[in-house]
Design a protein around this motif. Sequence first.
Motif, PDB file in Angstrom:
ATOM      1  N   ARG A 230       0.889  -1.312  -0.052  1.00 18.55           N
ATOM      2  CA  ARG A 230       0.049   0.046   0.001  1.00 18.55           C
ATOM      3  C   ARG A 230       0.988   1.180  -0.225  1.00 18.55           C
ATOM      4  O   ARG A 230       0.573   2.182  -0.841  1.00 18.55           O
ATOM      5  CB  ARG A 230      -0.902  -0.171   1.152  1.00 18.55           C
ATOM      6  N   GLU A 231       1.762   1.283   0.924  1.00 19.75           N
ATOM      7  CA  GLU A 231       2.674   2.274   0.973  1.00 19.75           C
ATOM      8  C   GLU A 231       3.322   2.577  -0.387  1.00 19.75           C
ATOM      9  O   GLU A 231       3.697   4.115  -0.679  1.00 19.75           O
ATOM     10  CB  GLU A 231       3.689   2.397   2.177  1.00 19.75           C
ATOM     11  N   LEU A 232       4.017   1.484  -0.838  1.00 20.59           N
ATOM     12  CA  LEU A 232       4.927   1.555  -1.922  1.00 20.59           C
ATOM     13  C   LEU A 232       3.900   2.355  -3.293  1.00 20.59           C
ATOM     14  O   LEU A 232       4.402   3.009  -4.262  1.00 20.59           O
ATOM     15  CB  LEU A 232       5.574   0.361  -2.293  1.00 20.59           C
ATOM     16  N   ALA A 233       2.676   1.822  -3.360  1.00 24.42           N
ATOM     17  CA  ALA A 233       1.995   2.164  -4.348  1.00 24.42           C
ATOM     18  C   ALA A 233       1.462   3.698  -4.354  1.00 24.42           C
ATOM     19  O   ALA A 233       1.379   4.172  -5.470  1.00 24.42           O
ATOM     20  CB  ALA A 233       0.642   1.226  -4.283  1.00 24.42           C
ATOM     21  N   LEU A 234       1.828   4.194  -3.120  1.00 26.10           N
ATOM     22  CA  LEU A 234       1.606   5.725  -2.991  1.00 26.10           C
ATOM     23  C   LEU A 234       2.468   6.648  -3.709  1.00 26.10           C
ATOM     24  O   LEU A 234       2.275   7.874  -3.917  1.00 26.10           O
ATOM     25  CB  LEU A 234       1.188   6.074  -1.585  1.00 26.10           C
ATOM     26  N   MET A 235       3.776   6.137  -3.670  1.00 26.60           N
ATOM     27  CA  MET A 235       5.070   6.724  -4.096  1.00 26.60           C
ATOM     28  C   MET A 235       4.927   7.106  -5.678  1.00 26.60           C
ATOM     29  O   MET A 235       4.166   6.520  -6.624  1.00 26.60           O
ATOM     30  CB  MET A 235       6.167   5.929  -4.148  1.00 26.60           C
ATOM     31  N   PRO A 236       5.068   8.443  -5.997  1.00 27.88           N
ATOM     32  CA  PRO A 236       4.982   9.115  -7.283  1.00 27.88           C
ATOM     33  C   PRO A 236       5.950   8.590  -8.254  1.00 27.88           C
ATOM     34  O   PRO A 236       7.065   7.665  -7.977  1.00 27.88           O
ATOM     35  CB  PRO A 236       5.551  10.657  -7.153  1.00 27.88           C
ATOM     36  N   ASP A 237       5.454   8.430  -9.494  1.00 30.86           N
ATOM     37  CA  ASP A 237       6.363   8.128 -10.645  1.00 30.86           C
ATOM     38  C   ASP A 237       7.659   8.564 -10.317  1.00 30.86           C
ATOM     39  O   ASP A 237       7.899   9.665 -10.251  1.00 30.86           O
ATOM     40  CB  ASP A 237       5.920   8.196 -11.648  1.00 30.86           C
ATOM     41  N   GLY A 238       8.768   7.898 -10.473  1.00 30.10           N
ATOM     42  CA  GLY A 238      10.154   8.375 -10.561  1.00 30.10           C
ATOM     43  C   GLY A 238      10.731   8.463  -9.144  1.00 30.10           C
ATOM     44  O   GLY A 238      11.782   8.725  -8.893  1.00 30.10           O
ATOM     45  N   ALA A 239       9.789   8.190  -8.050  1.00 28.25           N
ATOM     46  CA  ALA A 239      10.273   8.267  -6.730  1.00 28.25           C
ATOM     47  C   ALA A 239      11.420   7.244  -6.211  1.00 28.25           C
ATOM     48  O   ALA A 239      11.385   6.180  -6.751  1.00 28.25           O
ATOM     49  CB  ALA A 239       9.184   8.257  -5.926  1.00 28.25           C
ATOM     50  N   VAL A 240      12.031   7.541  -5.226  1.00 26.34           N
ATOM     51  CA  VAL A 240      13.164   6.594  -4.698  1.00 26.34           C
ATOM     52  C   VAL A 240      13.043   6.398  -3.435  1.00 26.34           C
ATOM     53  O   VAL A 240      12.779   7.298  -2.426  1.00 26.34           O
ATOM     54  CB  VAL A 240      14.432   7.119  -5.299  1.00 26.34           C
ATOM     55  N   LEU A 241      13.165   5.157  -3.007  1.00 28.18           N
ATOM     56  CA  LEU A 241      13.215   4.758  -1.699  1.00 28.18           C
ATOM     57  C   LEU A 241      14.653   4.170  -1.186  1.00 28.18           C
ATOM     58  O   LEU A 241      14.996   3.422  -1.981  1.00 28.18           O
ATOM     59  CB  LEU A 241      12.358   3.110  -1.389  1.00 28.18           C
ATOM     60  N   ILE A 242      15.065   4.697  -0.148  1.00 28.64           N
ATOM     61  CA  ILE A 242      16.565   4.516   0.401  1.00 28.64           C
ATOM     62  C   ILE A 242      16.154   4.055   1.725  1.00 28.64           C
ATOM     63  O   ILE A 242      15.416   4.541   2.659  1.00 28.64           O
ATOM     64  CB  ILE A 242      17.257   5.807   0.624  1.00 28.64           C
ATOM     65  N   ASN A 243      16.731   2.776   2.126  1.00 29.58           N
ATOM     66  CA  ASN A 243      16.570   2.201   3.373  1.00 29.58           C
ATOM     67  C   ASN A 243      18.186   1.753   3.834  1.00 29.58           C
ATOM     68  O   ASN A 243      18.926   1.042   3.249  1.00 29.58           O
ATOM     69  CB  ASN A 243      16.083   0.809   3.109  1.00 29.58           C
ATOM     70  N   THR A 244      18.470   2.683   4.898  1.00 27.63           N
ATOM     71  CA  THR A 244      19.779   2.434   5.588  1.00 27.63           C
ATOM     72  C   THR A 244      19.428   1.934   7.023  1.00 27.63           C
ATOM     73  O   THR A 244      20.520   1.699   7.775  1.00 27.63           O
ATOM     74  CB  THR A 244      20.695   3.691   5.702  1.00 27.63           C
ATOM     75  N   ALA A 245      18.233   1.522   7.534  1.00 29.48           N
ATOM     76  CA  ALA A 245      17.802   1.281   8.818  1.00 29.48           C
ATOM     77  C   ALA A 245      17.956  -0.216   8.884  1.00 29.48           C
ATOM     78  O   ALA A 245      19.117  -0.743   9.447  1.00 29.48           O
ATOM     79  CB  ALA A 245      16.569   1.834   9.046  1.00 29.48           C
ATOM     80  N   ARG A 246      16.829  -0.664   8.831  1.00 30.43           N
ATOM     81  CA  ARG A 246      16.944  -2.425   9.013  1.00 30.43           C
ATOM     82  C   ARG A 246      15.875  -2.899   7.881  1.00 30.43           C
ATOM     83  O   ARG A 246      15.102  -2.175   7.504  1.00 30.43           O
ATOM     84  CB  ARG A 246      16.470  -2.702  10.171  1.00 30.43           C
ATOM     85  N   GLY A 247      16.272  -3.913   7.280  1.00 29.82           N
ATOM     86  CA  GLY A 247      15.456  -4.535   6.029  1.00 29.82           C
ATOM     87  C   GLY A 247      14.070  -5.100   6.464  1.00 29.82           C
ATOM     88  O   GLY A 247      13.457  -4.818   5.672  1.00 29.82           O
ATOM     89  N   SER A 248      13.994  -5.313   7.645  1.00 31.17           N
ATOM     90  CA  SER A 248      12.561  -5.826   8.087  1.00 31.17           C
ATOM     91  C   SER A 248      11.523  -4.437   7.970  1.00 31.17           C
ATOM     92  O   SER A 248      10.337  -5.015   8.472  1.00 31.17           O
ATOM     93  CB  SER A 248      12.699  -6.412   9.601  1.00 31.17           C
ATOM     94  N   LEU A 249      11.885  -3.210   7.957  1.00 28.47           N
ATOM     95  CA  LEU A 249      11.085  -2.347   7.925  1.00 28.47           C
ATOM     96  C   LEU A 249      10.329  -2.260   6.617  1.00 28.47           C
ATOM     97  O   LEU A 249       9.025  -1.656   6.300  1.00 28.47           O
ATOM     98  CB  LEU A 249      11.686  -0.836   8.287  1.00 28.47           C
ATOM     99  N   VAL A 250      10.820  -3.044   5.353  1.00 30.97           N
ATOM    100  CA  VAL A 250      10.217  -3.018   4.310  1.00 30.97           C
ATOM    101  C   VAL A 250       9.633  -4.368   3.937  1.00 30.97           C
ATOM    102  O   VAL A 250      10.506  -5.246   4.189  1.00 30.97           O
ATOM    103  CB  VAL A 250      11.058  -2.349   3.185  1.00 30.97           C
TER     104      VAL A 250
END
Length: 335
Positions: A230-250
């Motif tokens: 649901r959250e990923l579908a909300l991201m605009p076209d061309g948006a970027v997700l950066i995760n440097t926390a913990r993999g389990s959050l995604v």
Amino acid sequence: MPERPLALFAMSAETLPSVYPSAVLDRIRACVDVDPDLIAEDFRDPRVRRVLAEAEILLTGWGCPRIDAAVLDAAPRLRAVLHAAGSVKGTMAPGWWERGLVVSSAAAANALPVAEYTLGMILLVGKDLFASREHYRARRTFTVAEIQPGIGNFGRRIGIVGASKIGRRLIELLRPHDFEVALSDPHVDRDEAATLGVSSLPLHELMRTSDIVSVHAPAIPTTHRMIGARELALMPDGAVLINTARGSLVNTDALVEALRPGRVSAILDVTDPEPLPSDSPLFDLPNVFLTPHLAGSQGNEVRRLGLYVAEELERLLAGRPLVHQVDHTGLERAA
């Protein structure tokens, strides 16, 4: 000269020379009586037990065995634990706080390289550097002075998920740049967000309106897979997700499905599982940039961890307040 307190290193013997190079180790040994050749990797070791019985200070770090009730009972004179790493949650056990121990952590030292890594990635993806490099490699030519539409860092919205030490340090590093910064954290109200110089948004609104989303929340039960389909579908076209926390959050499966069409991209320094299985699609998707959990302290950066402990030790023995003392009341929701 007054007798110096007895201290004991409790960490991986392999990492101690990197965390405590000679100059930092000299500062430690000027304050306390400590043997750098006796390192507690197992508190059951008879040599360790003898020192533990008299030790007032534990100098802990990566590889420290768990400090449980039995260890505390074996250390009746212990009054402080200075941790040359991030969170103490994996090291501590019930009983620490009831003993009145002073606990300090170098989490702030480890937060800086993660925030620096994230800032670097934000600036690079804003210029579409990774895709542009591949296009140039394939075409072997480009038009000089051609303006590339849709890229650039002026006025982009950066959405930060989690006002952790790293999230807050990133906010500081972003200030000199022409970004609009938003924060989603249920424990930060609008007034505190305004003090930080950012706007406060619920997660769904942050995901919907941010060009780049950077994840810095702690890995606790309430944040497990907080970013899913649901959250990923909300991201605009061309948006970027950066995760440097913990993999389990995604949610990894949801992330793969969101990335397959190429509508959004990801910069991942952490994954779930970690490391990924060798056949994971994340290795091959062209809109994914993977690094092997290296945003935190690496190489010469680990010296900063030991330096923080040396400084805290000097403050402790001088009777001054510690700068990086751990507040156990907020530990449950800390990273």
